[in-house]
Every structure is written in C-alpha cells, then in structure tokens.
Design a protein around this motif. Sequence first.
Motif, PDB file in Angstrom:
ATOM      1  N   GLY A   1       0.142 -25.988 -60.653  1.00 14.80           N
ATOM      2  CA  GLY A   1       1.524 -26.439 -60.504  1.00 14.80           C
ATOM      3  C   GLY A   1       2.457 -25.786 -61.511  1.00 14.80           C
ATOM      4  N   GLU A   2       3.449 -25.113 -60.993  1.00 17.36           N
ATOM      5  CA  GLU A   2       4.396 -24.399 -61.852  1.00 17.36           C
ATOM      6  C   GLU A   2       5.177 -25.348 -62.760  1.00 17.36           C
ATOM      7  N   LYS A   3       5.524 -26.524 -62.239  1.00 14.29           N
ATOM      8  CA  LYS A   3       6.269 -27.494 -63.045  1.00 14.29           C
ATOM      9  C   LYS A   3       5.431 -27.944 -64.245  1.00 14.29           C
ATOM     10  N   ASN A   4       4.157 -28.216 -64.000  1.00 15.12           N
ATOM     11  CA  ASN A   4       3.252 -28.628 -65.080  1.00 15.12           C
ATOM     12  C   ASN A   4       3.101 -27.526 -66.122  1.00 15.12           C
ATOM     13  N   LYS A   5       2.951 -26.282 -65.648  1.00 20.18           N
ATOM     14  CA  LYS A   5       2.817 -25.149 -66.572  1.00 20.18           C
ATOM     15  C   LYS A   5       4.052 -25.031 -67.445  1.00 20.18           C
ATOM     16  N   LYS A   6       5.225 -25.132 -66.820  1.00 20.87           N
ATOM     17  CA  LYS A   6       6.472 -24.977 -67.571  1.00 20.87           C
ATOM     18  C   LYS A   6       6.629 -26.085 -68.608  1.00 20.87           C
ATOM     19  N   GLU A   7       6.322 -27.322 -68.223  1.00 22.98           N
ATOM     20  CA  GLU A   7       6.433 -28.436 -69.157  1.00 22.98           C
ATOM     21  C   GLU A   7       5.507 -28.257 -70.353  1.00 22.98           C
ATOM     22  N   LEU A   8       4.269 -27.846 -70.078  1.00 31.54           N
ATOM     23  CA  LEU A   8       3.317 -27.636 -71.165  1.00 31.54           C
ATOM     24  C   LEU A   8       3.748 -26.481 -72.069  1.00 31.54           C
ATOM     25  N   LYS A   9       4.179 -25.377 -71.462  1.00 33.09           N
ATOM     26  CA  LYS A   9       4.639 -24.223 -72.251  1.00 33.09           C
ATOM     27  C   LYS A   9       5.807 -24.611 -73.142  1.00 33.09           C
ATOM     28  N   ASP A  10       6.777 -25.317 -72.568  1.00 31.56           N
ATOM     29  CA  ASP A  10       7.946 -25.735 -73.332  1.00 31.56           C
ATOM     30  C   ASP A  10       7.548 -26.653 -74.487  1.00 31.56           C
ATOM     31  N   TRP A  11       6.633 -27.566 -74.219  1.00 30.18           N
ATOM     32  CA  TRP A  11       6.188 -28.493 -75.250  1.00 30.18           C
ATOM     33  C   TRP A  11       5.469 -27.750 -76.377  1.00 30.18           C
ATOM     34  N   VAL A  12       4.579 -26.823 -76.016  1.00 33.57           N
ATOM     35  CA  VAL A  12       3.833 -26.063 -77.025  1.00 33.57           C
ATOM     36  C   VAL A  12       4.786 -25.202 -77.852  1.00 33.57           C
ATOM     37  N   ARG A  13       5.703 -24.530 -77.197  1.00 33.06           N
ATOM     38  CA  ARG A  13       6.678 -23.703 -77.921  1.00 33.06           C
ATOM     39  C   ARG A  13       7.491 -24.543 -78.898  1.00 33.06           C
ATOM     40  N   ALA A  14       7.966 -25.687 -78.434  1.00 33.48           N
ATOM     41  CA  ALA A  14       8.766 -26.561 -79.295  1.00 33.48           C
ATOM     42  C   ALA A  14       7.944 -27.068 -80.471  1.00 33.48           C
ATOM     43  N   ASP A  15       6.684 -27.413 -80.217  1.00 34.57           N
ATOM     44  CA  ASP A  15       5.818 -27.922 -81.273  1.00 34.57           C
ATOM     45  C   ASP A  15       5.562 -26.845 -82.327  1.00 34.57           C
ATOM     46  N   PHE A  16       5.249 -25.636 -81.883  1.00 39.37           N
ATOM     47  CA  PHE A  16       5.005 -24.555 -82.834  1.00 39.37           C
ATOM     48  C   PHE A  16       6.283 -24.205 -83.593  1.00 39.37           C
ATOM     49  N   ARG A  17       7.406 -24.193 -82.902  1.00 39.08           N
ATOM     50  CA  ARG A  17       8.683 -23.889 -83.582  1.00 39.08           C
ATOM     51  C   ARG A  17       9.035 -24.944 -84.619  1.00 39.08           C
ATOM     52  N   SER A  18       8.787 -26.202 -84.301  1.00 40.72           N
ATOM     53  CA  SER A  18       9.140 -27.269 -85.240  1.00 40.72           C
ATOM     54  C   SER A  18       8.285 -27.210 -86.505  1.00 40.72           C
ATOM     55  N   ASN A  19       7.121 -26.596 -86.417  1.00 41.19           N
ATOM     56  CA  ASN A  19       6.234 -26.485 -87.576  1.00 41.19           C
ATOM     57  C   ASN A  19       6.214 -25.079 -88.170  1.00 41.19           C
ATOM     58  N   MET A  20       7.121 -24.236 -87.729  1.00 40.57           N
ATOM     59  CA  MET A  20       7.149 -22.838 -88.141  1.00 40.57           C
ATOM     60  C   MET A  20       7.328 -22.675 -89.653  1.00 40.57           C
ATOM     61  N   HIS A  21       8.028 -23.584 -90.283  1.00 37.91           N
ATOM     62  CA  HIS A  21       8.342 -23.428 -91.699  1.00 37.91           C
ATOM     63  C   HIS A  21       7.367 -24.151 -92.624  1.00 37.91           C
ATOM     64  N   VAL A  22       6.288 -24.676 -92.073  1.00 34.81           N
ATOM     65  CA  VAL A  22       5.271 -25.329 -92.898  1.00 34.81           C
ATOM     66  C   VAL A  22       4.515 -24.240 -93.650  1.00 34.81           C
ATOM     67  N   ILE A  23       4.475 -24.346 -94.968  1.00 39.38           N
ATOM     68  CA  ILE A  23       3.795 -23.316 -95.765  1.00 39.38           C
ATOM     69  C   ILE A  23       2.623 -23.870 -96.572  1.00 39.38           C
ATOM     70  N   ASP A  24       2.528 -25.192 -96.660  1.00 44.31           N
ATOM     71  CA  ASP A  24       1.416 -25.795 -97.387  1.00 44.31           C
ATOM     72  C   ASP A  24       0.114 -25.506 -96.644  1.00 44.31           C
ATOM     73  N   GLU A  25      -0.841 -24.918 -97.356  1.00 45.31           N
ATOM     74  CA  GLU A  25      -2.101 -24.485 -96.730  1.00 45.31           C
ATOM     75  C   GLU A  25      -2.842 -25.633 -96.055  1.00 45.31           C
ATOM     76  N   ASN A  26      -2.918 -26.774 -96.723  1.00 47.87           N
ATOM     77  CA  ASN A  26      -3.632 -27.919 -96.136  1.00 47.87           C
ATOM     78  C   ASN A  26      -2.922 -28.440 -94.893  1.00 47.87           C
ATOM     79  N   ALA A  27      -1.610 -28.467 -94.922  1.00 48.28           N
ATOM     80  CA  ALA A  27      -0.845 -28.927 -93.757  1.00 48.28           C
ATOM     81  C   ALA A  27      -1.055 -27.972 -92.583  1.00 48.28           C
TER      82      ALA A  27
END
Length: 85
Positions: free
Chosen positions: A36-62
């Motif tokens: 399902g294309e809708k499911n793929k798009k939702e998952l891709k958008d969620w993953v991109r947003a999640d990775f972007r929101s954590n892009m500035h984390v620099i603490d090794e343990n985090a």
Amino acid sequence: MAGKITPTLSLKQFMMRKQVLGLYRSILRTIREVPGEKNKKELKDWVRADFRSNMHVIDENAVKVLLQHGKTFQEELRRSLSMSR
C-alpha cells in the motif's frame, strides 16, 4: 561567498554517524516491502521526521539508545511483514 562551516567529527562520531545513516537506509529499504502506497508514505514520513528530530543529538550514549530503538523498530516491521505474507 561564505561557505558553511561544519565541525570536524572524531573517529568515534564518524563511525556512529555511519551506523545511523546505514540504519536509516536499511529502514527505508524495509519500508519498500510494505503493501500500500499510503502506508509506505506514512511510514517514510514518520521515519524521516523521527531521524530529523534527533539529528542534533551528539551524546554517545543517547545515540546508542536511539540506534537500538531504530533496530528494534526495523525488526518489528520485518516480523510484521513476514507474518502478513
């Protein structure tokens, strides 16, 4: 013209960045198998947003904790895909 100055990464930071990018790409490849294309798009958008929101984390343990969460998500997604076949 002023260029963008990027900080120099230590070897450890460089290796962790490589792991993060590898996980990101791997998750996106796994999402390609989702029906399902809708499911793929939702998952891709969620993953991109999640990775972007954590892009500035620099603490090794985090970063390690976030990597483990990402790997767990991918394993669960793969398990769900294999059960749906």
